[in-house]
Design an enzyme around this catalytic site. Structure first.
Site, PDB file in Angstrom:
ATOM      1  N   ASP A  32       0.966  -1.222   0.139  1.00 53.63           N
ATOM      2  CA  ASP A  32      -0.048   0.033   0.099  1.00 53.63           C
ATOM      3  C   ASP A  32       0.868   1.197  -0.021  1.00 53.63           C
ATOM      4  O   ASP A  32       1.995   1.285   0.719  1.00 53.63           O
ATOM      5  CB  ASP A  32      -0.843  -0.093   1.170  1.00 53.63           C
ATOM      6  N   THR A  88     -12.128   1.011  -6.914  1.00 50.22           N
ATOM      7  CA  THR A  88     -12.955   1.383  -8.025  1.00 50.22           C
ATOM      8  C   THR A  88     -14.073   2.403  -7.657  1.00 50.22           C
ATOM      9  O   THR A  88     -14.984   1.995  -7.966  1.00 50.22           O
ATOM     10  CB  THR A  88     -13.162   0.430  -9.064  1.00 50.22           C
ATOM     11  N   LEU A 156     -17.073 -10.712  -1.674  1.00 47.73           N
ATOM     12  CA  LEU A 156     -17.457 -10.765  -0.089  1.00 47.73           C
ATOM     13  C   LEU A 156     -18.147  -9.423   0.242  1.00 47.73           C
ATOM     14  O   LEU A 156     -18.261  -8.619  -0.474  1.00 47.73           O
ATOM     15  CB  LEU A 156     -15.835 -10.544   0.352  1.00 47.73           C
ATOM     16  N   ARG A 157     -19.010  -9.688   1.663  1.00 43.71           N
ATOM     17  CA  ARG A 157     -19.610  -8.659   2.016  1.00 43.71           C
ATOM     18  C   ARG A 157     -18.936  -8.190   3.121  1.00 43.71           C
ATOM     19  O   ARG A 157     -18.277  -9.066   4.041  1.00 43.71           O
ATOM     20  CB  ARG A 157     -21.149  -9.383   2.594  1.00 43.71           C
ATOM     21  N   LEU A 256     -34.443  -8.948   0.663  1.00 47.72           N
ATOM     22  CA  LEU A 256     -35.925  -8.580   0.330  1.00 47.72           C
ATOM     23  C   LEU A 256     -36.541  -7.840   1.611  1.00 47.72           C
ATOM     24  O   LEU A 256     -37.420  -7.675   1.960  1.00 47.72           O
ATOM     25  CB  LEU A 256     -36.871  -9.913  -0.006  1.00 47.72           C
ATOM     26  N   CYS A 266     -20.272  -0.098  -2.569  1.00 48.25           N
ATOM     27  CA  CYS A 266     -20.211  -1.159  -3.554  1.00 48.25           C
ATOM     28  C   CYS A 266     -21.461  -0.952  -4.556  1.00 48.25           C
ATOM     29  O   CYS A 266     -21.641  -0.382  -5.739  1.00 48.25           O
ATOM     30  CB  CYS A 266     -19.948  -2.337  -3.146  1.00 48.25           C
ATOM     31  N   LYS A 329     -24.736  -0.516   7.151  1.00 43.57           N
ATOM     32  CA  LYS A 329     -25.178  -1.608   7.660  1.00 43.57           C
ATOM     33  C   LYS A 329     -24.673  -2.014   8.755  1.00 43.57           C
ATOM     34  O   LYS A 329     -23.592  -1.649   9.231  1.00 43.57           O
ATOM     35  CB  LYS A 329     -25.051  -2.549   6.518  1.00 43.57           C
ATOM     36  N   ARG A 336     -19.317   4.850   3.885  1.00 42.48           N
ATOM     37  CA  ARG A 336     -19.380   5.342   2.566  1.00 42.48           C
ATOM     38  C   ARG A 336     -20.975   5.271   2.100  1.00 42.48           C
ATOM     39  O   ARG A 336     -21.548   4.381   2.196  1.00 42.48           O
ATOM     40  CB  ARG A 336     -18.558   4.543   1.608  1.00 42.48           C
TER      41      ARG A 336
HETATM   42  C1  UGA Z   1     -22.122  -6.073  -1.667  1.00 45.63           C
HETATM   43  C2  UGA Z   1     -22.519  -7.651  -1.991  1.00 45.63           C
HETATM   44  O1  UGA Z   1     -23.528  -7.974  -1.339  1.00 45.63           O
HETATM   45  C3  UGA Z   1     -21.167  -8.240  -2.069  1.00 45.63           C
HETATM   46  O2  UGA Z   1     -21.352  -9.598  -2.496  1.00 45.63           O
HETATM   47  C4  UGA Z   1     -20.146  -7.492  -2.702  1.00 45.63           C
HETATM   48  O3  UGA Z   1     -18.978  -8.288  -2.827  1.00 45.63           O
HETATM   49  C5  UGA Z   1     -19.676  -6.211  -2.295  1.00 45.63           C
HETATM   50  O4  UGA Z   1     -20.932  -5.385  -2.119  1.00 45.63           O
HETATM   51  C6  UGA Z   1     -18.921  -5.474  -3.019  1.00 45.63           C
HETATM   52  O5  UGA Z   1     -19.166  -5.314  -4.295  1.00 45.63           O
HETATM   53  O6  UGA Z   1     -17.680  -5.411  -2.747  1.00 45.63           O
HETATM   54  P1  UGA Z   1     -21.660  -4.898   1.038  1.00 45.63           P
HETATM   55  O7  UGA Z   1     -21.639  -3.647   0.198  1.00 45.63           O
HETATM   56  O8  UGA Z   1     -20.864  -5.307   1.880  1.00 45.63           O
HETATM   57  O9  UGA Z   1     -21.547  -6.085  -0.046  1.00 45.63           O
HETATM   58  O10 UGA Z   1     -23.332  -5.072   1.583  1.00 45.63           O
HETATM   59  P2  UGA Z   1     -24.636  -5.883   1.617  1.00 45.63           P
HETATM   60  O11 UGA Z   1     -24.595  -6.889   2.430  1.00 45.63           O
HETATM   61  O12 UGA Z   1     -24.886  -6.135   0.022  1.00 45.63           O
HETATM   62  O13 UGA Z   1     -25.598  -4.576   2.110  1.00 45.63           O
HETATM   63  C7  UGA Z   1     -25.723  -3.529   0.954  1.00 45.63           C
HETATM   64  C8  UGA Z   1     -26.859  -2.506   1.711  1.00 45.63           C
HETATM   65  O14 UGA Z   1     -28.184  -3.012   1.352  1.00 45.63           O
HETATM   66  C9  UGA Z   1     -26.854  -2.183   2.774  1.00 45.63           C
HETATM   67  O15 UGA Z   1     -26.942  -0.594   3.088  1.00 45.63           O
HETATM   68  C10 UGA Z   1     -27.991  -3.053   3.464  1.00 45.63           C
HETATM   69  O16 UGA Z   1     -28.529  -2.431   4.445  1.00 45.63           O
HETATM   70  C11 UGA Z   1     -28.852  -3.004   2.287  1.00 45.63           C
HETATM   71  N1  UGA Z   1     -29.928  -4.064   2.301  1.00 45.63           N
HETATM   72  C12 UGA Z   1     -29.473  -5.212   2.212  1.00 45.63           C
HETATM   73  C13 UGA Z   1     -31.234  -3.599   2.346  1.00 45.63           C
HETATM   74  O17 UGA Z   1     -31.719  -2.592   2.505  1.00 45.63           O
HETATM   75  N2  UGA Z   1     -32.185  -4.696   2.314  1.00 45.63           N
HETATM   76  C14 UGA Z   1     -31.865  -6.299   2.236  1.00 45.63           C
HETATM   77  O18 UGA Z   1     -32.620  -6.943   2.114  1.00 45.63           O
HETATM   78  C15 UGA Z   1     -30.460  -6.486   2.183  1.00 45.63           C
END
Ligand code: UGA
Length: 457
Positions: A32, A88, A156-157, A256, A266, A329, A336
């Site tokens: 880094d 990105t 990954l989440r 959902l 993301c 979340k 972000r």
């Molecule tokens: C997301 C994807 O789920 C990953 O698979 C992916 O690798 C990642 O982006 C990425 O591109 O790096 P992440 O951003 O960690 O992961 O978060 P999520 O768990 O997908 O949640 C995204 C948002 O959706 C949160 O703000 C969450 O509160 C919201 N959400 C999620 C809802 O409003 N309702 C739902 O039912 C689920």
């Protein structure tokens, strides 16, 4: 088999990948440009909130198989496989990806590559990026055609990064030769032998796999939030509707959950970058629906503001408002494009006295929105509040009781921004409970409850 890997970029993705690859037995050097961050990581401290990561970092460092550096030269010497894990983000003021970090990573590394190796992109990029970068590498590297490029998107989440990396649903690699596929099968051998499906495809399909997956998840969330708008108009309950839809195995209940919608580093930027790339490719119409997905999502925030105004009597000026949650979340300290913080900022801009609490994202929230008030506990944030908004469903918020909060607020008004509380509990205690997509007179009984009642009869 142990491989010599480098990980370029020690952000969210890079730290997790480096630490997990060392855990799988590889010899990993991560790079880094931020010397402070490199020192921090080399001394065993993780700069992000991610369950399980600190322990793996320390055991990786102790094993001698993991290290961090600022030197690309050292990385070029070390690695047979170089993973590009830089960010990105969305280009400022534009609905497209900012590829400057990826480009810089390649132009810095390439001139140092004087022997055969594989460069593997993991960052989320527009389709076509891999082919362009492959050409750059061959042009700039002393080893020329000995340098190959593959794309290996990451799914990954945040909050589950370690588990998602060590037990992923699938591994996708976009390759242009059997040799590159073989190398990546070696890197991921332990996961593949543990049963993880491995898809070897073209770089373009691999790039699209990531954008398509995030777009699908965003679409599911916006679909249920669009239904929430309809529920409000028709006097129905979106939480019950979501349960009914999710009970259909073809639809599934994941992603959902209705409420304030999606944020983070993301989903929002990825659907926009995907639309921009589709337009460049002449296929813009195919992704026209994502504009609506984005619009529905942003409307959740506007509707939340309107709901707050309606509860605070339309005059927000000076109204004490408590916002519980700053992270995008639960399980993350990432702010972000956080829907919670966005709503908090807008309410503040409208004259409300907003006080925010978050169990882990306070420092990041303070840095990004210094104009808001912050409290070190939920009860402190709620003291004297005319309305309490639960905008990130941390367990410490969903466990709060009407009696606890009732002891400190000025008015018993609560907005459940994530449909995560038990409405009856709050209503029975005399609170004005509101949520998007839920009838103001009070929600229907949930299907699960009705099932439980039937069974108990
Ligand atoms: C997301 C994807 O789920 C990953 O698979 C992916 O690798 C990642 O982006 C990425 O591109 O790096 P992440 O951003 O960690 O992961 O978060 P999520 O768990 O997908 O949640 C995204 C948002 O959706 C949160 O703000 C969450 O509160 C919201 N959400 C999620 C809802 O409003 N309702 C739902 O039912 C689920």
């Amino acid at each position: 088999m142990t491989a010599r890997l480098t990980v370029l970029g020690a952000g969210y993705l890079g730290i997790t990948h480096a630490v997990c690859m060392a855990h799988l037995g590889h010899d990993v050097l991560a790079v880094d440009t931020d010397a402070g961050r490199v020192d921090q990581l080399n001394s065993g401290r993780v700069p992000i909130h991610e369950p399980g990561l600190a322990d793996l970092l320390r055991s990786g460092l102790d094993s001698g198989r993991l290290g961090f550096t600022t030197s690309y030269r050292e990385a070029a010497r070390h690695g047979d496989v170089h993973f590009i894990c830089v960010g990105t983000p969305q280009l400022r003021g534009r609905n497209r990806a900012d590829l400057s970090q990826v480009n810089e990573c390649v132009t810095t590394l390439a001139p140092l590559l004087d022997r055969q190796c594989l460069v593997v992109g993991k960052s989320t990029v527009p389709a076509g990026t891999a082919v362009r970068l492959a050409g750059e590498l061959v042009r700039l590297a002393p080893a020329g055609a000995g340098i190959e490029l593959a794309w290996n998107p990451e799914f990954l989440r945040e909050g589950h990064a370690v588990a998602d990396t060590l037990a992923p649903d699938r591994i996708v690699v976009g390759v242009t030769s059997p040799g590159a596929e073989k190398t990546l099968r070696t890197v991921y051998a332990r996961l593949i032998s543990g049963g993880t499906p491995f898809y070897a495809t073209t770089p373009a399909t691999a790039e699209l796999a990531k954008s398509a997956a995030n777009s699908f998840l965003a679409t599911k969330i916006s679909f249920i939030n669009a239904m929430a708008e309809l529920c409000e108009a028709a006097g129905a309950d979106v939480t019950v509707l979501s349960e009914i839809l999710g009970a259909d195995a073809r639809i599934g209940s994941a992603f959902l959950r209705p409420g304030l919608g999606f944020g983070g580093g993301c989903l929002p930027k990825d659907i926009r970058a995907f639309m921009a790339r589709a337009a460049e490719l002449g296929a813009g119409e195919a992704l026209g629906f994502l504009r609506e997905v984005d619009a529905v999502n942003l409307r959740c925030r506007t509707r939340m503001i309107e709901l707050t105004c309606s509860l605070a009597g339309r005059n927000l000026s000076g109204a004490p408002v408590c916002v519980l949650g700053a992270a995008f979340k639960p399980g993350s300290d990432d702010v972000r494009d956080s829907p919670s913080l966005d709503v908090a900022q807008i309410l503040h801009g409208m004259g409300a006295q907003v006080t925010v609490h978050d169990p882990v994202a306070l420092a990041n929230a303070r840095r990004s929105c210094p104009q808001l008030n912050y409290a070190t506990s939920a009860l402190e944030a709620a003291r004297g509040a005319a309305v309490v908004l639960v905008l990130t469903e941390w367990p410490e918020f969903t466990r709060l009781t009407p009696a606890e909060l009732g002891g400190v607020v000025a008015r018993q008004c609560i907005i459940d921004g994530r449909n995560a509380l038990d409405p009856r509990l709050w209503q029975d205690a005399g609170w004005d409970y509101r949520a998007l997509g839920v009838n103001a007179r009070g929600p229907e009984r949930s299907l699960a409850d009705q099932g439980a009642a039937r069974h108990s009869r």
